[in-house]
Write an enzyme that holds these catalytic residues in place. Structure first.
Site, PDB file in Angstrom:
ATOM      1  N   CYS A  12      46.782  33.510  51.333  1.00 26.84           N
ATOM      2  CA  CYS A  12      47.371  32.476  50.864  1.00 26.84           C
ATOM      3  C   CYS A  12      48.314  31.227  50.693  1.00 26.84           C
ATOM      4  O   CYS A  12      48.417  30.225  50.027  1.00 26.84           O
ATOM      5  CB  CYS A  12      46.659  32.633  48.775  1.00 26.84           C
ATOM      6  SG  CYS A  12      45.639  34.077  48.806  1.00 26.84           S
TER       7      CYS A  12
ATOM      8  N   HIS B 200      48.941  26.685  45.015  1.00 21.30           N
ATOM      9  CA  HIS B 200      47.165  27.240  45.267  1.00 21.30           C
ATOM     10  C   HIS B 200      46.677  27.194  44.293  1.00 21.30           C
ATOM     11  O   HIS B 200      47.796  27.318  42.686  1.00 21.30           O
ATOM     12  CB  HIS B 200      48.378  28.398  45.993  1.00 21.30           C
ATOM     13  CG  HIS B 200      47.118  29.406  46.434  1.00 21.30           C
ATOM     14  ND1 HIS B 200      46.054  29.200  46.367  1.00 21.30           N
ATOM     15  CD2 HIS B 200      47.099  31.389  46.003  1.00 21.30           C
ATOM     16  CE1 HIS B 200      45.801  30.620  46.741  1.00 21.30           C
ATOM     17  NE2 HIS B 200      46.234  31.269  46.039  1.00 21.30           N
TER      18      HIS B 200
ATOM     19  N   ASN C 297      39.788  31.247  43.602  1.00 21.53           N
ATOM     20  CA  ASN C 297      41.031  31.434  44.580  1.00 21.53           C
ATOM     21  C   ASN C 297      40.026  30.733  46.115  1.00 21.53           C
ATOM     22  O   ASN C 297      39.617  32.200  46.542  1.00 21.53           O
ATOM     23  CB  ASN C 297      41.580  32.996  44.363  1.00 21.53           C
ATOM     24  CG  ASN C 297      42.327  32.984  45.479  1.00 21.53           C
ATOM     25  OD1 ASN C 297      42.638  32.276  46.126  1.00 21.53           O
ATOM     26  ND2 ASN C 297      43.606  33.816  45.376  1.00 21.53           N
TER      27      ASN C 297
HETATM   28  O1  UT7 Z   1      46.184  34.108  45.695  1.00 22.05           O
HETATM   29  C1  UT7 Z   1      46.803  35.672  46.236  1.00 22.05           C
HETATM   30  C2  UT7 Z   1      47.646  35.102  45.073  1.00 22.05           C
HETATM   31  N1  UT7 Z   1      47.412  35.702  43.978  1.00 22.05           N
HETATM   32  C3  UT7 Z   1      48.027  36.099  42.675  1.00 22.05           C
HETATM   33  O2  UT7 Z   1      48.358  35.471  42.412  1.00 22.05           O
HETATM   34  C4  UT7 Z   1      46.560  36.592  41.843  1.00 22.05           C
HETATM   35  C5  UT7 Z   1      47.629  37.387  40.537  1.00 22.05           C
HETATM   36  N2  UT7 Z   1      47.087  38.233  39.513  1.00 22.05           N
HETATM   37  C6  UT7 Z   1      45.923  37.910  38.911  1.00 22.05           C
HETATM   38  O3  UT7 Z   1      45.403  36.347  38.940  1.00 22.05           O
HETATM   39  C7  UT7 Z   1      45.717  39.066  37.269  1.00 22.05           C
HETATM   40  O4  UT7 Z   1      46.488  39.830  36.996  1.00 22.05           O
HETATM   41  C8  UT7 Z   1      44.341  39.017  37.142  1.00 22.05           C
HETATM   42  C9  UT7 Z   1      43.759  38.305  37.163  1.00 22.05           C
HETATM   43  C10 UT7 Z   1      44.121  39.607  38.194  1.00 22.05           C
HETATM   44  C11 UT7 Z   1      44.298  40.086  36.071  1.00 22.05           C
HETATM   45  O5  UT7 Z   1      44.598  39.212  35.136  1.00 22.05           O
HETATM   46  P1  UT7 Z   1      45.691  40.393  34.392  1.00 22.05           P
HETATM   47  O6  UT7 Z   1      46.313  39.823  33.243  1.00 22.05           O
HETATM   48  O7  UT7 Z   1      46.765  40.857  34.995  1.00 22.05           O
HETATM   49  O8  UT7 Z   1      44.619  41.931  33.949  1.00 22.05           O
HETATM   50  P2  UT7 Z   1      44.540  42.734  34.727  1.00 22.05           P
HETATM   51  O9  UT7 Z   1      44.936  43.269  35.882  1.00 22.05           O
HETATM   52  O10 UT7 Z   1      46.147  44.103  33.467  1.00 22.05           O
HETATM   53  O11 UT7 Z   1      43.588  44.140  33.415  1.00 22.05           O
HETATM   54  C12 UT7 Z   1      43.369  44.062  32.264  1.00 22.05           C
HETATM   55  C13 UT7 Z   1      42.330  44.541  31.892  1.00 22.05           C
HETATM   56  C14 UT7 Z   1      42.210  46.228  32.716  1.00 22.05           C
HETATM   57  O12 UT7 Z   1      41.232  46.975  31.432  1.00 22.05           O
HETATM   58  P3  UT7 Z   1      42.467  47.908  30.915  1.00 22.05           P
HETATM   59  O13 UT7 Z   1      43.226  49.144  31.987  1.00 22.05           O
HETATM   60  O14 UT7 Z   1      43.372  47.522  29.868  1.00 22.05           O
HETATM   61  O15 UT7 Z   1      41.149  48.276  30.064  1.00 22.05           O
HETATM   62  C15 UT7 Z   1      40.745  45.872  33.515  1.00 22.05           C
HETATM   63  O16 UT7 Z   1      40.279  46.881  34.411  1.00 22.05           O
HETATM   64  O17 UT7 Z   1      40.663  43.766  32.252  1.00 22.05           O
HETATM   65  C16 UT7 Z   1      40.206  44.436  32.616  1.00 22.05           C
HETATM   66  N3  UT7 Z   1      40.065  44.301  33.772  1.00 22.05           N
HETATM   67  C17 UT7 Z   1      38.520  43.262  33.891  1.00 22.05           C
HETATM   68  N4  UT7 Z   1      37.697  43.114  33.044  1.00 22.05           N
HETATM   69  C18 UT7 Z   1      36.741  42.501  32.966  1.00 22.05           C
HETATM   70  C19 UT7 Z   1      39.984  43.797  34.756  1.00 22.05           C
HETATM   71  N5  UT7 Z   1      38.500  42.615  35.687  1.00 22.05           N
HETATM   72  C20 UT7 Z   1      38.098  42.296  34.513  1.00 22.05           C
HETATM   73  C21 UT7 Z   1      37.244  41.487  34.683  1.00 22.05           C
HETATM   74  N6  UT7 Z   1      36.249  41.918  33.858  1.00 22.05           N
HETATM   75  N7  UT7 Z   1      36.776  40.748  35.810  1.00 22.05           N
END
Ligand code: UT7
Length: 326
Positions: free
Chosen positions: A117, A253, A283
């Site tokens: 990215c 980005h 993305n």
């Molecule tokens: O381009 C390269 C760089 N990439 C980035 O910069 C991406 C960086 N990361 C992010 O943007 C975020 O971390 C995400 C959008 C990927 C995730 O958001 P988050 O607020 O960090 O959520 P999380 O990973 O902590 O997940 C929270 C909850 C989890 O459930 P539990 O364990 O709290 O019960 C996940 O299983 O959300 C759940 N979850 C979803 N729920 C519904 C993860 N994906 C989904 C989904 N739909 N698609």
């Protein structure tokens, strides 16, 4: 650096595949909701390539648009750098395939850059150095991805995030800026936090099964992205001895609206000074910055004489910024 020789952006272009996949479409396929995706990422929909559409096809369409805006003969292009993580094939590079499609034969160097990215800021850095040192006159810099091909469409933690597309800029040697400075970094210690852990030498059987998929520890990557891009913004301002208010536009980005908003706060910018496409593109990895740039140039937001900062962060980790006067 050749004094008084700068890389000026004389054309921008972009291309998105036709097929739109909305959050609602994904709701029907995996355990997710439009509300979760939009509130956590800012994404509403993304574009996905057709089965026969290749990264080089997207790159060609974006490049032709940039060349048309610049109004130059493609034969003048003496450097092509394509940032991509999803090349058509192992080799030759997308850049060489693109050179052929553009009808430039026996031209200057053409090669791909792999920085995921952050690929577009890496490619801009390289092309800028060629222009500054007299290594080329007209550089075509492209970010093009078919990221949907390395996504496990049953993995809700990754598949909701990514999309396909391409963006391009044409740089020309000029006496006034142009690209003012570039700042690149990498830290390979974190390679496991965001990767496709299969390829020619590792887990090749996954490739053969068509299961070479991106994996990400999202919340870890999120923290690094905010920290590293914040630091590189500071570095860009400090090295150039400029204040935040001298930046007209942030072209970041497009991974997550919450990361983008944190960068805007860092620059004391209101969101109307930030080019945001993540809601419609998701993305698109190396393509996201030139896609956003082209949109804001074509709709008249970004104008000649304005100063903008582009910044990217990706797997590796890799990150960097480009300060440009349009
Ligand atoms: O381009 C390269 C760089 N990439 C980035 O910069 C991406 C960086 N990361 C992010 O943007 C975020 O971390 C995400 C959008 C990927 C995730 O958001 P988050 O607020 O960090 O959520 P999380 O990973 O902590 O997940 C929270 C909850 C989890 O459930 P539990 O364990 O709290 O019960 C996940 O299983 O959300 C759940 N979850 C979803 N729920 C519904 C993860 N994906 C989904 C989904 N739909 N698609």
């Amino acid at each position: 650096m050749g004094k008084g020789r700068y890389a000026k952006i004389i054309g921008t272009g972009s291309f998105l595949p036709e097929r739109v996949v909305t959050n609602k479409d994904l709701e029907a396929r995996i355990a997710t909701t439009d509300e979760w995706i939009y509130s956590r990422t800012g994404i509403r929909e993304r574009r996905i390539v057709a089965a026969d559409e290749k990264t080089s096809d997207l790159a060609e369409r974006a490049s032709c648009a940039a060349i048309e805006m610049a109004g130059i003969d493609p034969q003048l292009i003496d450097l092509i750098v394509v940032a991509t993580t999803t090349p058509d094939q192992v080799f030759p590079s997308v850049a060489c395939l693109l050179q052929d499609r553009l009808g430039i034969h026996g031209g200057g160097p053409a090669f791909d850059v792999q920085a995921v990215c952050a690929g577009f800021v890496y490619a801009m850095d390289i092309a800028n150095r060629y222009v500054q040192t007299g290594g080329c006159q007209y550089a075509l810099v492209v970010g093009a991805e078919t990221f949907s091909r390395i996504i496990d469409w049953t993995d809700r933690e990754t598949c909701v995030l990514f999309g396909d597309g391409a963006g391009a800029v044409l740089l020309h040697a000029a006496e006034a800026p142009g690209v003012i400075s570039t700042h690149l970094h990498a830290d390979g210690r974190y390679h496991e936090l965001l990767s496709v852990p299969s390829g020619v030498s590792v887990n090749y059987e996954q490739v053969l099964r068509g299961e070479a998929y991106a994996q990400m520890q999202g919340s870890e990557v999120f923290k690094f992205a905010v920290k590293c891009m914040g630091d590189v913004v500071d570095e860009t301002l400090t090295v150039n001895g400029i204040v935040k208010s001298s930046i007209d536009w942030l072209v970041p980005h497009q991974a997550n609206i919450r990361i983008i908003a944190a960068m805007a706060r860092k620059l004391d910018m209101t969101m109307d000074k930030v080019v945001v496409t993540v809601d419609r593109h998701g993305n698109t990895s190396a393509a996201s910055i030139p896609l956003a740039l082209d949109e804001a140039v074509r709709d008249g937001r970004i104008r000649t004489g304005q100063t903008l900062i582009m910044e990217g962060f990706g797997g590796g980790f890799t990150w960097g910024s480009v300060l440009v006067k349009m």
